[in-house]
Design a protein around this motif. Structure first.
Motif, mmCIF file in Angstrom:
data_model
loop_
_atom_site.group_PDB
_atom_site.id
_atom_site.type_symbol
_atom_site.label_atom_id
_atom_site.label_comp_id
_atom_site.label_asym_id
_atom_site.label_seq_id
_atom_site.Cartn_x
_atom_site.Cartn_y
_atom_site.Cartn_z
ATOM 1 N N TYR A 111 0.841 -1.191 0.000
ATOM 2 C CA TYR A 111 0.000 0.000 0.000
ATOM 3 C C TYR A 111 0.874 1.237 0.000
ATOM 4 C CZ TYR A 111 0.754 0.537 5.067
ATOM 5 O OH TYR A 111 1.310 0.696 6.304
ATOM 6 N N VAL A 112 0.271 2.344 -0.403
ATOM 7 C CA VAL A 112 1.013 3.598 -0.473
ATOM 8 C C VAL A 112 0.138 4.701 0.100
ATOM 9 C CG1 VAL A 112 0.241 3.958 -2.874
ATOM 10 C CG2 VAL A 112 2.251 5.184 -2.060
ATOM 11 N N LYS A 113 0.788 5.671 0.732
ATOM 12 C CA LYS A 113 0.061 6.835 1.223
ATOM 13 C C LYS A 113 0.675 8.080 0.584
ATOM 14 C CE LYS A 113 -1.859 8.977 5.336
ATOM 15 N NZ LYS A 113 -1.681 9.322 6.748
ATOM 16 N N ASN A 126 -4.064 10.417 1.291
ATOM 17 C CA ASN A 126 -4.831 9.369 0.605
ATOM 18 C C ASN A 126 -4.059 8.060 0.525
ATOM 19 O OD1 ASN A 126 -7.223 10.617 0.057
ATOM 20 N ND2 ASN A 126 -6.696 11.216 -2.024
ATOM 21 N N TYR A 127 -4.748 6.984 0.843
ATOM 22 C CA TYR A 127 -4.158 5.648 0.753
ATOM 23 C C TYR A 127 -4.610 4.916 -0.520
ATOM 24 C CZ TYR A 127 -3.112 5.540 5.860
ATOM 25 O OH TYR A 127 -2.631 5.744 7.128
ATOM 26 N N TYR A 128 -3.739 4.061 -1.023
ATOM 27 C CA TYR A 128 -4.068 3.111 -2.089
ATOM 28 C C TYR A 128 -3.416 1.777 -1.714
ATOM 29 C CZ TYR A 128 -4.926 7.237 -5.040
ATOM 30 O OH TYR A 128 -5.391 8.412 -5.548
#
Lengths: 185, 185
Positions: free
Chosen positions: B73-75, B79-81
């Motif tokens: 995951y990435v922030k 916003n997170y994805y």
């Protein structure tokens, strides 16, 4: 006291060449720099702490997350990589122009978090080319044209969120255009 | 009961064309799919929950992080994805071949977390070309050759960590080669 440096968000779809453009910009001036990232992975042979990465433990990284210290970070499996807000502050305080290369997904949100930054969208040459092709010819199958126009339109929506938009038709011209933008800020 | 599908990690340096290769692979077979990502950003007009993304609140996303639900995951800003492990399981249980497009940074670690996956490294055409050029000619300045060899060597180190390595000299050939790898698993 030095003038505060500026922050450039460099983004664009995959294949637009944002990393290549970044490499060329850094070569053009000692004042244009990249942040050193923080990671929890082990250093490889020859990698130096504070130069290639800041190497930290998972505990330390998670402590930094808790403190909201990152402008962006990613976790792959169990390794973290992140960009510290303080690293950006340190470099701009030193008068440097800091370039953040960010995926299209994240650029708008990072711009929102750093409103004083300047965002530059790099358009891949193929999108421009295909637009010309779609307009001037009619040789594609209907579904090809449809899918290509849809990609182009999607690109266009993203572009609206940026301060500048530069086509990467010719690498040198593209880099010079962005260099001029940086110098004009 | 369906046979369990396989997991392919598609990686390579920026500019190697991994996203284009992915798009072409998906077109070749209904059985080759991408996971639907989870995000905390607001849906755009026309985006459907469960199709384009799973749209969740920040609280929900952080609950999923706590439960170690993400393979990556990435922030960006706030916003997170992320990619759910359960999403990969759901698709492979259904017999699908799941392709994860991952940056070079993360691919080795994700392979470690999913040992049954197959990792494919895509080499950009320019690296192959430049290797030939470095070897057969001598027209570059010393520093150019040095910097290019260093890039090429860096690419080579990464390649060693992958199950397969495919040169993207010609898109169609590259896609067909990876398609054969998928069919041989």
């Amino acid at each position: 006291m030095k003038n505060k440096g500026s922050i450039i968000i460099l983004s664009g779809p995959s294949g637009a060449g944002k990393n290549t453009v970044f490499d060329e910009l850094v070569k053009k001036s000692d004042n244009i720099v990249q942040t050193v990232s923080v990671t929890t992975r082990n250093p490889r042979v020859g990698e130096r702490d504070g130069v290639d990465y800041y190497f930290v433990s998972v505990e330390k990284f998670e402590e930094l997350i808790e403190k909201d210290s990152f402008i962006e970070y990613v976790k792959y499996g169990d390794n973290y990589y992140g960009t510290l807000k303080s690293e950006i502050d340190r470099l701009t305080a030193d008068g440097k122009t800091v370039i953040l290369v960010i995926e299209v997904n994240g650029a708008a949100n990072i711009k929102k978090c750093i409103p004083e930054s300047t965002s530059v969208f790099i358009v891949p040459p193929s999108v421009e080319e295909l637009r010309n092709r779609i307009v001037s010819r009619g040789q594609n199958t209907e579904s090809e044209v449809e899918s290509r126009i849809s990609i182009a339109l999607n690109e266009m929506t993203y572009k609206d969120n940026y301060d500048y938009c530069v086509v990467n038709d010719d690498l040198e011209t593209c880099v010079n255009n962005i260099f001029e933008i940086i110098n004009s800020i």
